[in-house]
Scaffold this active site. Structure first.
Site, PDB file in Angstrom:
ATOM      1  CG  PHE A  61      -1.929   1.060   1.246  1.00 35.20           C
ATOM      2  CD1 PHE A  61      -3.044   0.979   0.419  1.00 35.20           C
ATOM      3  CD2 PHE A  61      -1.788   2.171   2.056  1.00 35.20           C
ATOM      4  CE1 PHE A  61      -3.995   1.996   0.404  1.00 35.20           C
ATOM      5  CE2 PHE A  61      -2.729   3.192   2.042  1.00 35.20           C
ATOM      6  CZ  PHE A  61      -3.835   3.103   1.214  1.00 35.20           C
ATOM      7  CE1 TYR A  88      -9.325   3.136   6.924  1.00 34.29           C
ATOM      8  CE2 TYR A  88      -8.554   4.322   8.853  1.00 34.29           C
ATOM      9  CZ  TYR A  88      -8.387   3.942   7.545  1.00 34.29           C
ATOM     10  OH  TYR A  88      -7.272   4.351   6.863  1.00 34.29           O
ATOM     11  CE  LYS A  89      -7.748  -0.696   5.332  1.00 35.21           C
ATOM     12  NZ  LYS A  89      -8.284   0.081   4.209  1.00 35.21           N
ATOM     13  CG  ASP A  98      -0.029  -2.370   6.925  1.00 32.66           C
ATOM     14  OD1 ASP A  98      -1.117  -2.750   7.398  1.00 32.66           O
ATOM     15  OD2 ASP A  98       0.087  -1.342   6.241  1.00 32.66           O
ATOM     16  NE  ARG A 132      -9.620  -2.592  -2.467  1.00 36.55           N
ATOM     17  CZ  ARG A 132      -9.098  -2.029  -1.376  1.00 36.55           C
ATOM     18  NH1 ARG A 132      -8.001  -2.558  -0.818  1.00 36.55           N
ATOM     19  NH2 ARG A 132      -9.653  -0.958  -0.848  1.00 36.55           N
TER      20      ARG A 132
END
Lengths: 405, 405
Positions: A129, A231-232, A206, A378
């Site tokens: 990322f 927050y995912k 990560d 995605r």
């Protein structure tokens, strides 16, 4: 035989996690066929709305500043420990919730570089990322390290063999994502951590796309340092604070660069010199973000109640259905994720040359996905809120959108 | 003649800001005589409770990930600009709300050091808030700088003459608080900024105790860099994100160390190399904390509506009354703040050898103040929520507590 909507509905009827959907705010929105982006922003738990209202009225509004000594000061650690127990596979006292993922990664990588003086290389993933890549480059430049980049298969990810090829006696640390943001590839947490250690290097993992989706056992794997976002799949809310894990054995030598008052051994003594606290307090910098922490707490509670094994089982079933339907219904679309569910996290990326346009059309048709350049779409699958029927309806709309393109 | 409670009530009756108290959650708590710690944590605006509920239901719950493109991405800048106009005396495009104050100070000081290569000193205040001192020491150590400490009068603060004595051609930057957290001393923003510039140095101002209390004119003063917190006089909520100001002329050369995806020129292009955005976006690192930002927005709106001139006028009247009542009613207590209201911010510190014990007794008696070691008790006065009668009742309780000690 291609699974039908009735088949998907049967899977929902047998789903032990189906009732969790009622614990979230899922508005009656006729324009929304399916929300398949919970891997970017999970839905709000109903309990979070209630906790925020109570926070404003009671803790903030009535107890006012006294709330700091009545509980807020310990929240980053208490919620971190609950997250550790429910999700990370970690004993208490190693996890804290604070700052953004980017700031946490910066702290961890700076600390890691300082713990391996004399070593002048770091190993990182060219496909990681953006924040991870930008931060490792910045830290490397600051600390006089050279980044040795691994360039994995975009539909897969970094393998143990890749790491073995790149680590050595010059490696200070290896930093990778456990689940790849693009392909959902699950890296070999145990094997790669061990390989780094064999070379005398540290690992900085990560966990943004793992937490709340793929079971973790940080302690058993011997992980040194890790961070991730809430927050995912943890549904903590937009921009909620991230978490940071430092293995107990490393904490005395853990020196992060942003030495604020909240990381001090005695914050309210306001002493002359900075003296890092024992344990995870030293990972903090500024005043903890209480409204964000409340969201993490409620998100973690729901994941703990559901249990990571059941969440993982449903994630596998959902991603299997997504791959099957993509193969059967979506002409001209490729699979940009591992086909082996054991190597695949909680989303499926499909590929198409016009991915950006297709993604916009899907969203306009009420199927919320996201586009990841250059050619990925995605399909995010959140076991606590995504139903099999929702996924099936989405893939039917996807097929229609493709036919109209 | 010592002002009576009736005198205080007359001041309230004539107070043009009196009605603002109704815009906040001020629960009818019989155990709370007075809340005099709004300079640590301001009270919740009623509108914040409503905005948070709407955020969860609508923006987060219904629009979900789409809210990022429908407004959230710009919130750090839009709220920053509203803060700049209402409070900072700054044109748009120079202020962003993000991260904790500590993280913001770290970014600013690192950037300042990098903008003055070859200079090997910084000037800082030995009496500054702990985070400021710890961060400047850490940044100095990282960047090979020596800190030249100013040690001001604890009941006063850093003067222009102090700064002139300490800056020189070796000074990279001067970092000070505009209003001292302990004494409420107001430093000479214009004069000190000009003196730093005369020596070729930059200034990094901490505005934590100024914003929403003392009028600021950052642009007119030629301030280079500044940061401050929003949970004191701006009433944004516990641990709400801080703000960071970079003067327009410096932005192209502003390079902060925590290079995350949100500071990139094109965050969603997810490109290979870090390319800092033009303007204030480059000050960001990770995903903006939306729940915290909402609190800043509502807090700033109320301050904007009240107007900084009226807020300052009431702050002066409140602190004058506090000093008079302390002189008249509090035996054995000293004044640890400037007596000249022109040099005094929004709180009054009184001193006593047993300050810690007295502070605990005051809180137990329903007068919420805070203790600052070694001998200070801060009486925080928030013009939007503190009434003159509340202050008068508090000082009467204080006199009683002293007599019982």
């Amino acid at each position: 035989m291609t699974p039908t909507l009735a088949d998907a509905e049967r899977l929902d009827a047998a789903d032990p996690l189906a009732s969790f959907r009622d614990r979230f705010l899922v508005p009656d929105d006729p324009g929304l066929v399916a929300y398949l982006d919970g891997n970017s922003l999970g839905r709000p738990p109903k309990a979070t709305a209630e906790r925020l209202a109570a926070l404003v009225t009671h803790d903030w509004g009535t107890r006012l500043i006294r709330s700091w000594s009545e509980g807020w000061m310990e929240l980053p650690f208490e919620i971190g420990d609950r997250l550790a127990a429910a999700v990370l596979g970690a004993e208490p006292g190693q996890t804290v919730v604070a700052d953004s993922t980017t700031v946490c990664l910066y702290k961890l990588m700076r600390a890691a570089a300082a713990m391996r003086p004399g070593r002048d290389e770091v190993v990182a993933d060219r496909g990681n990322f953006p924040t991870d890549r930008y931060v490792v480059e910045a830290v490397a430049a600051e600390c006089g390290l050279t980044v040795r980049w691994i360039s994995p298969d975009p539909a897969g990810g970094v393998t143990l063999a890749d790491v073995v090829d790149h680590v050595g006696e010059r490696t200070a640390f290896v930093t990778l994502s456990h689940v790849a943001y693009r392909s959902a590839w699950i890296a070999d947490l145990h094997g790669i951590t061990a390989a780094a250690h064999d070379a005398g290097a540290l690992v900085v993992w990560d966990l943004c796309h793992s937490v709340g989706s793929v079971p973790l056992d940080l302690d058993a794997a011997g992980v040194d340092l890790a961070a991730g976002c809430t927050y995912k799949f943890l549904n903590a809310g937009p921009g909620a604070p991230a978490f940071l894990y430092v293995a107990a054995a490393l904490q005395d030598g853990f020196a992060q660069p942003i030495t604020g008052w909240m990381g001090h051994a005695e914050p309210f003594a306001m002493g002359r010199d900075y003296a890092p606290a024992t344990g995870m307090r030293r990972a903090l910098s500024g005043t903890p973000p209480i409204t964000g922490l409340i969201g993490v707490d409620e998100g973690v509670k729901l994941v703990a109640e559901a249990g990571m094994d059941r969440i993982r089982a449903k994630a596998v079933a959902l991603t299997e259905l997504a791959v099957t339907l993509a193969d059967d219904l979506l002409d001209g679309v490729g699979i940009g994720s591992p086909r082996d569910p054991a190597r695949r996290g909680g989303h499926v990326t499909v590929t198409h040359p016009d991915a950006k346009t297709l993604s916009d059309r899907l969203i306009a048709a009420g199927v919320v996905v996201d586009h990841r350049p250059p050619d990925g779409i995605r399909i995010g699958l959140s076991p606590l809120t995504t139903s099999f029927a929702e996924l099936h309806r989405a893939m039917t709309v996807f097929a229609d959108v493709l036919q109209m393109s």
